[in-house]
Design a protein around this motif. Structure first.
Motif, short mmCIF file in Angstrom:
data_model
loop_
_atom_site.label_atom_id
_atom_site.label_comp_id
_atom_site.label_asym_id
_atom_site.label_seq_id
_atom_site.Cartn_x
_atom_site.Cartn_y
_atom_site.Cartn_z
N GLY A 264 -43.94 -21.73 -27.28
CA GLY A 264 -42.50 -21.60 -27.16
C GLY A 264 -41.80 -22.15 -28.40
O GLY A 264 -42.07 -23.28 -28.83
N LEU A 265 -40.90 -21.35 -28.98
CA LEU A 265 -40.19 -21.76 -30.18
C LEU A 265 -38.73 -22.12 -29.91
O LEU A 265 -38.18 -23.01 -30.55
CB LEU A 265 -40.24 -20.63 -31.23
CG LEU A 265 -41.63 -20.14 -31.64
CD1 LEU A 265 -41.49 -19.00 -32.64
CD2 LEU A 265 -42.45 -21.28 -32.23
N ALA A 266 -38.11 -21.42 -28.97
CA ALA A 266 -36.70 -21.66 -28.67
C ALA A 266 -36.38 -21.04 -27.32
O ALA A 266 -37.15 -20.26 -26.76
CB ALA A 266 -35.81 -21.05 -29.75
N THR A 267 -35.22 -21.40 -26.78
CA THR A 267 -34.72 -20.84 -25.52
C THR A 267 -33.33 -20.27 -25.76
O THR A 267 -32.53 -20.85 -26.51
CB THR A 267 -34.66 -21.92 -24.42
OG1 THR A 267 -35.97 -22.46 -24.23
CG2 THR A 267 -34.17 -21.34 -23.10
N SER A 268 -33.05 -19.13 -25.14
CA SER A 268 -31.75 -18.49 -25.32
C SER A 268 -30.64 -19.36 -24.73
O SER A 268 -30.89 -20.26 -23.93
CB SER A 268 -31.74 -17.11 -24.65
OG SER A 268 -31.98 -17.24 -23.26
N ALA A 269 -29.41 -19.08 -25.12
CA ALA A 269 -28.27 -19.88 -24.68
C ALA A 269 -28.12 -19.89 -23.17
O ALA A 269 -27.71 -20.90 -22.58
CB ALA A 269 -26.99 -19.36 -25.34
N ASP A 270 -28.46 -18.77 -22.52
CA ASP A 270 -28.34 -18.72 -21.06
C ASP A 270 -29.59 -19.24 -20.35
O ASP A 270 -29.64 -19.29 -19.12
CB ASP A 270 -28.03 -17.30 -20.58
CG ASP A 270 -29.15 -16.30 -20.89
OD1 ASP A 270 -30.21 -16.72 -21.43
OD2 ASP A 270 -28.97 -15.10 -20.60
N GLY A 271 -30.61 -19.63 -21.12
CA GLY A 271 -31.83 -20.19 -20.53
C GLY A 271 -32.79 -19.19 -19.96
O GLY A 271 -33.84 -19.57 -19.45
N GLY A 272 -32.48 -17.90 -20.04
CA GLY A 272 -33.30 -16.89 -19.39
C GLY A 272 -34.39 -16.28 -20.25
O GLY A 272 -35.26 -15.57 -19.74
N TRP A 273 -34.37 -16.55 -21.57
CA TRP A 273 -35.33 -15.94 -22.49
C TRP A 273 -35.95 -17.02 -23.37
O TRP A 273 -35.30 -18.00 -23.75
CB TRP A 273 -34.65 -14.89 -23.37
CG TRP A 273 -34.21 -13.69 -22.57
CD1 TRP A 273 -33.14 -13.61 -21.74
CD2 TRP A 273 -34.87 -12.43 -22.50
NE1 TRP A 273 -33.08 -12.36 -21.17
CE2 TRP A 273 -34.13 -11.62 -21.61
CE3 TRP A 273 -36.01 -11.89 -23.10
CZ2 TRP A 273 -34.49 -10.31 -21.31
CZ3 TRP A 273 -36.38 -10.58 -22.81
CH2 TRP A 273 -35.61 -9.80 -21.92
N ALA A 274 -37.22 -16.83 -23.69
CA ALA A 274 -37.93 -17.76 -24.57
C ALA A 274 -38.36 -17.01 -25.83
O ALA A 274 -38.89 -15.89 -25.74
CB ALA A 274 -39.14 -18.35 -23.88
N GLN A 275 -38.14 -17.64 -26.97
CA GLN A 275 -38.72 -17.12 -28.21
C GLN A 275 -40.14 -17.65 -28.30
O GLN A 275 -40.37 -18.86 -28.18
CB GLN A 275 -37.91 -17.54 -29.43
CG GLN A 275 -38.40 -16.87 -30.72
CD GLN A 275 -37.67 -17.39 -31.94
OE1 GLN A 275 -37.29 -18.56 -31.99
NE2 GLN A 275 -37.47 -16.52 -32.93
N ILE A 276 -41.08 -16.74 -28.50
CA ILE A 276 -42.50 -17.14 -28.41
C ILE A 276 -43.25 -16.73 -29.68
O ILE A 276 -42.80 -15.87 -30.44
CB ILE A 276 -43.17 -16.52 -27.16
CG1 ILE A 276 -43.08 -14.97 -27.17
CG2 ILE A 276 -42.53 -17.07 -25.90
CD1 ILE A 276 -44.21 -14.28 -27.86
N LEU A 277 -44.39 -17.37 -29.85
CA LEU A 277 -45.31 -17.03 -30.94
C LEU A 277 -46.71 -16.90 -30.38
O LEU A 277 -47.22 -17.82 -29.72
CB LEU A 277 -45.29 -18.13 -32.00
CG LEU A 277 -46.43 -18.11 -33.05
CD1 LEU A 277 -46.29 -16.88 -33.96
CD2 LEU A 277 -46.44 -19.38 -33.87
N ARG A 278 -47.34 -15.74 -30.61
CA ARG A 278 -48.76 -15.58 -30.30
C ARG A 278 -49.54 -15.87 -31.58
O ARG A 278 -49.45 -15.12 -32.55
CB ARG A 278 -49.05 -14.17 -29.79
CG ARG A 278 -50.52 -13.98 -29.38
CD ARG A 278 -50.73 -12.68 -28.61
NE ARG A 278 -50.41 -11.52 -29.40
CZ ARG A 278 -50.31 -10.28 -28.92
NH1 ARG A 278 -50.49 -10.07 -27.62
NH2 ARG A 278 -50.02 -9.26 -29.70
N GLU A 279 -50.26 -16.97 -31.59
CA GLU A 279 -50.84 -17.47 -32.83
C GLU A 279 -51.98 -16.59 -33.35
O GLU A 279 -52.27 -16.61 -34.54
CB GLU A 279 -51.32 -18.90 -32.64
CG GLU A 279 -50.16 -19.89 -32.44
CD GLU A 279 -50.61 -21.33 -32.53
OE1 GLU A 279 -51.75 -21.62 -32.12
OE2 GLU A 279 -49.82 -22.17 -32.99
N SER A 280 -52.61 -15.82 -32.47
CA SER A 280 -53.75 -15.01 -32.93
C SER A 280 -53.34 -13.96 -33.95
O SER A 280 -54.13 -13.59 -34.82
CB SER A 280 -54.43 -14.34 -31.73
OG SER A 280 -53.53 -13.44 -31.09
#
Length: 392
Positions: A264-280
């Motif tokens: 998890g990198l960040a969360t949207s302002a409304d809390g409903g979405w996550a910015q993600i990173l798949r490291e592979s």
């Protein structure tokens, strides 16, 4: 809106052969609350008092549930439930768990009502709730057609509903579609993340975010501190879109599969979405948090084993030798079938060998898929030759 997550636990989450029990301090780093089993029939959960006290010490808001058992008299069950609290009823409702099918003498909703009325009389103004599942309730509760008044009686109790593998829970009457307070959405949560000794754990959503939760249960406005360190999510959907921004209006840039673990990198302002990173593969984007659950960091792959063979024989008819470990690097020579080379190095991913052909010192990288271990070649002999000139 990000629904607040919390587990429910019982003695099943504590391994019998270890002394430590549930780690509620660790649980508090990932959960906003916990609902603890008090008992069943005329048996008190063997870990209840320990769990109840330790969850409080960790600062977790606590609810309790009693597994109603039709083989035991309802009032006796309610009285025993009340006695387990020793005056500390917790911060969340006490939930009557209706899901059993023992077919005992006290089967049926009329006995549920007796049980509920008894516990209400013992706890005063403390809130009582009902835990059940849609189809169980429809089969066993009063009929909405023939017994609407009796069915409506249960409407006074907040609903904790169990429904797995869906995006929205099925809610039985007399409650309306969004009139659930808690939703048990999985029985396959990551036990280690929540500090328990079982590999899996039940997880629940509260029907609202952290602020709504604290307001609903009169817990004040100061939220607990955020979990320390990086956040990791496990995908709960069979396939989950990764989008260029936090919403369905943004384009799809990739796909995650069930049980994949992402950072998890960040969360949207409304809390409903996550910015993600798949490291592979460094896939980065936004996914709905509805299909992500907190988990522990992935275990890093073990380092490649040290080489056990230094010499390898080529199995391909012709094999490129490249400047670097990958097909994007330029070919600088060829190896041929049955040639023997010396391995000098292994790439970080273990898929390429840096090799040397001794007779001309050709050195570079080739795919490991076209080598097999062999013995060292015989040394090149230092032969001497006599030379003659033709006179005929």
């Amino acid at each position: 809106m990000a629904n607040l997550i919390g587990p429910d636990v019982s003695f099943y989450q504590d391994a019998e052969n270890t002394p430590q029990g549930i780690n509620f301090v660790k649980m508090s780093q990932s959960a906003g609350y916990v609902i603890i089993r008090s008992g069943q029939n005329v048996w008190v959960d063997s870990d209840f008092r320990t769990n109840w006290n330790n969850a409080k010490a960790a600062g977790l808001p606590r609810g309790s549930y009693w597994f109603y058992d039709s083989r035991a008299e309802p009032k006796a069950q309610a009285d025993l439930w009340f006695s387990t609290f020793d005056g500390d009823l917790g911060e969340l409702p006490l939930f009557a768990d209706f899901e059993e099918s023992y077919g005992g003498l006290y089967t049926g909703w009329k006995h549920w009502k007796t049980f509920l009325e008894r516990i209400k009389s013992r706890v005063g103004n403390h809130e009582i709730g009902i835990y059940t599942a849609y189809y169980y309730w429809v089969r066993n509760a009063p009929s909405a057609t023939s017994n609407p008044t009796d069915l409506e009686y249960f409407h006074q109790y907040p609903l904790w509903v169990a429904n797995y593998g869906v995006t929205t829970p099925l809610v039985p009457k007399p409650w309306t579609a969004n009139e659930w307070t808690f939703w048990q959405f999985t029985d396959s949560g990551d036990g280690a993340l929540y500090g328990v000794e079982s590999s899996r754990i039940d997880l629940n959503y509260f029907n609202g975010d952290l602020a709504a939760f604290r307001q609903r249960f009169k817990l004040g406005t100061t939220p607990p501190p955020p979990p320390p360190g990086p956040i990791w999510y496990k995908v709960t959907a069979s396939a989950l879109n990764v989008r260029s921004g936090p919403g369905t209006t943004f384009g799809v840039v990739g796909l995650l599969r069930k049980d994949e673990v992402v950072k998890g990198l960040a969360t949207s302002a409304d809390g409903g979405w996550a910015q993600i990173l798949r490291e592979s593969d460094n896939l980065t984007g936004w996914s709905s948090k509805q299909f992500l659950t907190l988990t522990t960091p992935p275990t890093p792959p073990p380092p490649p084993p040290p080489p056990t063979e230094e010499w390898f024989k080529v199995t391909a008819s012709a094999l490129n030798v490249r400047e670097g470990p990958g097909t994007q690097f330029r070919s600088i020579g060829l190896l041929f079938r049955n040639e023997v080379v010396q391995r000098l190095e292994i790439s970080a991913d273990g898929n390429w060998y840096r090799v040397k052909r001794n007779y001309d010192d050709l050195t570079g990288w080739s795919s490991k898929d076209f080598f097999e271990p062999t013995t060292a070649p015989p040394p090149v002999s230092e032969e001497t030759y006599e030379w003659f000139q033709v006179t005929a």
